[in-house]
Design a protein around this motif. Structure first.
Motif, PDB file in Angstrom:
ATOM      1  N   LYS A  64       0.832  -1.208   0.000  1.00 16.38           N
ATOM      2  CA  LYS A  64       0.000   0.000   0.000  1.00 16.38           C
ATOM      3  C   LYS A  64       0.864   1.256   0.000  1.00 16.38           C
ATOM      4  O   LYS A  64       0.579   2.228  -0.705  1.00 16.38           O
ATOM      5  N   LEU A  65       1.925   1.229   0.799  1.00 21.48           N
ATOM      6  CA  LEU A  65       2.824   2.379   0.875  1.00 21.48           C
ATOM      7  C   LEU A  65       3.504   2.629  -0.468  1.00 21.48           C
ATOM      8  O   LEU A  65       3.630   3.780  -0.910  1.00 21.48           O
ATOM      9  N   LEU A  66       3.925   1.572  -1.140  1.00 19.52           N
ATOM     10  CA  LEU A  66       4.588   1.718  -2.441  1.00 19.52           C
ATOM     11  C   LEU A  66       3.638   2.308  -3.479  1.00 19.52           C
ATOM     12  O   LEU A  66       4.049   3.122  -4.312  1.00 19.52           O
ATOM     13  N   ARG A  67       2.369   1.910  -3.419  1.00 20.86           N
ATOM     14  CA  ARG A  67       1.388   2.498  -4.347  1.00 20.86           C
ATOM     15  C   ARG A  67       1.248   3.996  -4.087  1.00 20.86           C
ATOM     16  O   ARG A  67       1.186   4.798  -5.023  1.00 20.86           O
ATOM     17  N   PHE A  68       1.208   4.368  -2.814  1.00 24.72           N
ATOM     18  CA  PHE A  68       1.099   5.785  -2.437  1.00 24.72           C
ATOM     19  C   PHE A  68       2.339   6.562  -2.879  1.00 24.72           C
ATOM     20  O   PHE A  68       2.239   7.665  -3.419  1.00 24.72           O
ATOM     21  N   ALA A  69       3.515   5.968  -2.679  1.00 21.39           N
ATOM     22  CA  ALA A  69       4.783   6.656  -2.957  1.00 21.39           C
ATOM     23  C   ALA A  69       5.086   6.768  -4.444  1.00 21.39           C
ATOM     24  O   ALA A  69       5.909   7.598  -4.843  1.00 21.39           O
ATOM     25  N   THR A  70       4.446   5.949  -5.268  1.00 25.50           N
ATOM     26  CA  THR A  70       4.737   5.975  -6.704  1.00 25.50           C
ATOM     27  C   THR A  70       3.690   6.748  -7.518  1.00 25.50           C
ATOM     28  O   THR A  70       3.865   6.934  -8.722  1.00 25.50           O
ATOM     29  N   LEU A  71       2.614   7.189  -6.871  1.00 22.69           N
ATOM     30  CA  LEU A  71       1.631   8.007  -7.592  1.00 22.69           C
ATOM     31  C   LEU A  71       2.255   9.324  -8.037  1.00 22.69           C
ATOM     32  O   LEU A  71       1.996   9.823  -9.123  1.00 22.69           O
ATOM     33  N   ARG A  72       3.079   9.889  -7.167  1.00 17.93           N
ATOM     34  CA  ARG A  72       3.868  11.092  -7.455  1.00 17.93           C
ATOM     35  C   ARG A  72       4.951  11.175  -6.391  1.00 17.93           C
ATOM     36  O   ARG A  72       4.852  10.505  -5.352  1.00 17.93           O
ATOM     37  N   PRO A  73       6.024  11.968  -6.611  1.00 15.85           N
ATOM     38  CA  PRO A  73       7.040  12.116  -5.561  1.00 15.85           C
ATOM     39  C   PRO A  73       6.418  12.617  -4.258  1.00 15.85           C
ATOM     40  O   PRO A  73       5.473  13.403  -4.276  1.00 15.85           O
ATOM     41  N   ARG A  74       6.962  12.153  -3.132  1.00 16.06           N
ATOM     42  CA  ARG A  74       6.450  12.530  -1.809  1.00 16.06           C
ATOM     43  C   ARG A  74       7.579  13.052  -0.931  1.00 16.06           C
ATOM     44  O   ARG A  74       8.721  12.600  -1.043  1.00 16.06           O
ATOM     45  N   SER A  75       7.234  13.971  -0.046  1.00 15.93           N
ATOM     46  CA  SER A  75       8.203  14.410   0.959  1.00 15.93           C
ATOM     47  C   SER A  75       8.213  13.388   2.090  1.00 15.93           C
ATOM     48  O   SER A  75       7.277  12.590   2.237  1.00 15.93           O
ATOM     49  N   GLN A  76       9.263  13.433   2.916  1.00 21.81           N
ATOM     50  CA  GLN A  76       9.333  12.495   4.035  1.00 21.81           C
ATOM     51  C   GLN A  76       8.168  12.714   4.994  1.00 21.81           C
ATOM     52  O   GLN A  76       7.614  11.756   5.539  1.00 21.81           O
ATOM     53  N   LYS A  77       7.772  13.969   5.186  1.00 25.84           N
ATOM     54  CA  LYS A  77       6.649  14.242   6.082  1.00 25.84           C
ATOM     55  C   LYS A  77       5.366  13.604   5.553  1.00 25.84           C
ATOM     56  O   LYS A  77       4.564  13.071   6.332  1.00 25.84           O
ATOM     57  N   GLU A  78       5.153  13.645   4.240  1.00 25.73           N
ATOM     58  CA  GLU A  78       3.962  13.024   3.655  1.00 25.73           C
ATOM     59  C   GLU A  78       3.966  11.515   3.905  1.00 25.73           C
ATOM     60  O   GLU A  78       2.927  10.923   4.218  1.00 25.73           O
ATOM     61  N   ILE A  79       5.143  10.898   3.749  1.00 27.74           N
ATOM     62  CA  ILE A  79       5.257   9.457   3.983  1.00 27.74           C
ATOM     63  C   ILE A  79       4.992   9.136   5.454  1.00 27.74           C
ATOM     64  O   ILE A  79       4.245   8.199   5.779  1.00 27.74           O
ATOM     65  N   GLU A  80       5.588   9.917   6.344  1.00 25.47           N
ATOM     66  CA  GLU A  80       5.404   9.668   7.776  1.00 25.47           C
ATOM     67  C   GLU A  80       3.950   9.891   8.192  1.00 25.47           C
ATOM     68  O   GLU A  80       3.425   9.168   9.055  1.00 25.47           O
ATOM     69  N   SER A  81       3.292  10.866   7.581  1.00 24.65           N
ATOM     70  CA  SER A  81       1.869  11.100   7.867  1.00 24.65           C
ATOM     71  C   SER A  81       1.034   9.907   7.412  1.00 24.65           C
ATOM     72  O   SER A  81       0.082   9.502   8.088  1.00 24.65           O
ATOM     73  N   TRP A  82       1.394   9.342   6.253  1.00 26.23           N
ATOM     74  CA  TRP A  82       0.688   8.163   5.741  1.00 26.23           C
ATOM     75  C   TRP A  82       0.865   6.988   6.708  1.00 26.23           C
ATOM     76  O   TRP A  82      -0.102   6.284   7.024  1.00 26.23           O
ATOM     77  N   LEU A  83       2.089   6.791   7.186  1.00 25.76           N
ATOM     78  CA  LEU A  83       2.356   5.697   8.125  1.00 25.76           C
ATOM     79  C   LEU A  83       1.536   5.860   9.401  1.00 25.76           C
ATOM     80  O   LEU A  83       1.031   4.883   9.962  1.00 25.76           O
ATOM     81  N   GLY A  84       1.398   7.115   9.846  1.00 24.74           N
ATOM     82  CA  GLY A  84       0.594   7.374  11.039  1.00 24.74           C
ATOM     83  C   GLY A  84      -0.883   7.162  10.779  1.00 24.74           C
ATOM     84  O   GLY A  84      -1.593   6.579  11.605  1.00 24.74           O
ATOM     85  N   LYS A  85      -1.352   7.616   9.630  1.00 20.41           N
ATOM     86  CA  LYS A  85      -2.769   7.486   9.277  1.00 20.41           C
ATOM     87  C   LYS A  85      -3.200   6.024   9.242  1.00 20.41           C
ATOM     88  O   LYS A  85      -4.296   5.672   9.704  1.00 20.41           O
ATOM     89  N   TYR A  86      -2.339   5.165   8.702  1.00 17.58           N
ATOM     90  CA  TYR A  86      -2.681   3.744   8.591  1.00 17.58           C
ATOM     91  C   TYR A  86      -2.139   2.919   9.757  1.00 17.58           C
ATOM     92  O   TYR A  86      -2.110   1.691   9.692  1.00 17.58           O
ATOM     93  N   LYS A  87      -1.697   3.638  10.804  1.00 17.28           N
ATOM     94  CA  LYS A  87      -1.299   2.995  12.066  1.00 17.28           C
ATOM     95  C   LYS A  87      -0.259   1.889  11.864  1.00 17.28           C
ATOM     96  O   LYS A  87      -0.350   0.801  12.448  1.00 17.28           O
ATOM     97  N   VAL A  88       0.723   2.172  11.007  1.00 20.87           N
ATOM     98  CA  VAL A  88       1.826   1.226  10.814  1.00 20.87           C
ATOM     99  C   VAL A  88       2.682   1.243  12.071  1.00 20.87           C
ATOM    100  O   VAL A  88       3.089   2.309  12.544  1.00 20.87           O
TER     101      VAL A  88
END
Length: 209
Positions: A64-88
Motif C-alpha cells: 500500500k505504501l509503495l502504491r502511495f509513494a509511486t503516484l507522485r514524488p512525496r516528501s518524508q513528512k507526507e510518507i510519515e503522515s501516511w504511516l501514522g494514518k494507517y497505524k503502521v
C-alpha cells in the motif's frame, strides 16, 4: 503442531489461503509464500503461524505504501503522515523508510526540485508561495534554499507573471487604469510573486496596452 493440508489462491490472485488440519488457517501474500517455502504437508507451530501472519501483514502495508509513494514524488513528512494514518507499527516504520530510500522513492531534495518545476510550469505560482507549500510539506528550509539558489532566474518569474497577467487582463479592460493596477498587483501577490517581479511585470505589460 498443525499440518498444512491445502493451499488455495484468493480471488485477487496476489494472495493464497492456507488450510491447517482441514480448516482455514490464514491468508498470505505470494511474496512471503514463496520466500517462506510454505507447502502442503509441512508442519507448523503456533509460533511459526504468528510469524507468518506478521510477515504477511507487513507486506500488505508495504504494498500500500509503495502504491502511495509511486503516484507522485512525496516528501518524508507526507510518507510519515501516511504511516501514522494507517497505524503502521513503529517497529516497521524505519524498515519501510529505508526501503523507500533504497528504491529512490524518498529524497526531499529531489521532491523539492520536482515540486518547484511542477508549480512553476503548470500552476505558474510565484516562488514565495511555492516555498510556503514546501515548508507545509515538511521540507527543511536548508534544502528549499539550496534548490531555489540553483534555480534562481527572475526573468523566468517575470515571464510567468506576465503570462498569467495577460489572461487576467482580458477581463479588466474596461476597469480604470489605477484600479486595474491594484487588482493585478493583488492577484500576483496571492500567486506568491515578489514585489519587484510584480512591479516589473505589470509595468511592462501595461506599456504594451
Amino acid at each position: 503442531m498443525c499440518v498444512i493440508t491445502s493451499i488455495q489462491p484468493q480471488k485477487n490472485k496476489r494472495n493464497v489461503n492456507v488450510y491447517l488440519d482441514g480448516r482455514f488457517g490464514f491468508g498470505i501474500d505470494l511474496v512471503n509464500f514463496v520466500k517462506l517455502g510454505i507447502k502442503i504437508g509441512q508442519e507448523v507451530s503456533e509460533e511459526k503461524i504468528l510469524e507468518i501472519i506478521k510477515k504477511s501483514e507487513q507486506q500488505k502495508a508495504l504494498d500500500k505504501l509503495l502504491r502511495f509513494a509511486t503516484l507522485r514524488p512525496r516528501s518524508q513528512k507526507e510518507i510519515e503522515s501516511w504511516l501514522g494514518k494507517y497505524k503502521v507499527h513503529q517497529s516497521m516504520r524505519d524498515e519501510f523508510l529505508a526501503k523507500l530510500r533504497h528504491l529512490e522513492l524518498l529524497d526531499d531534495k529531489k521532491f523539492t526540485q520536482w515540486w518547484v518545476e511542477q508549480r512553476r510550469n503548470f500552476r505558474h505560482f510565484g516562488d514565495k508561495l511555492i516555498k510556503m507549500e514546501l515548508i507545509w510539506k515538511g521540507v527543511d528550509k536548508s534544502i528549499i534554499n539550496d534548490v531555489f539558489e540553483g534555480n534562481k532566474d527572475s526573468n523566468d518569474q517575470k515571464s510567468d507573471a506576465m503570462l498569467i497577467l495577460s489572461r487576467k487582463l482580458q477581463h479588466l479592460r474596461k476597469v480604470p487604469r489605477e484600479k486595474m493596477y491594484r487588482k493585478l498587483f493583488g492577484f500576483l501577490q496571492r500567486k506568491g510573486f515578489d514585489y519587484e517581479v510584480i512591479k516589473q511585470a505589470i509595468d511592462e505589460l501595461l506599456l504594451k496596452e
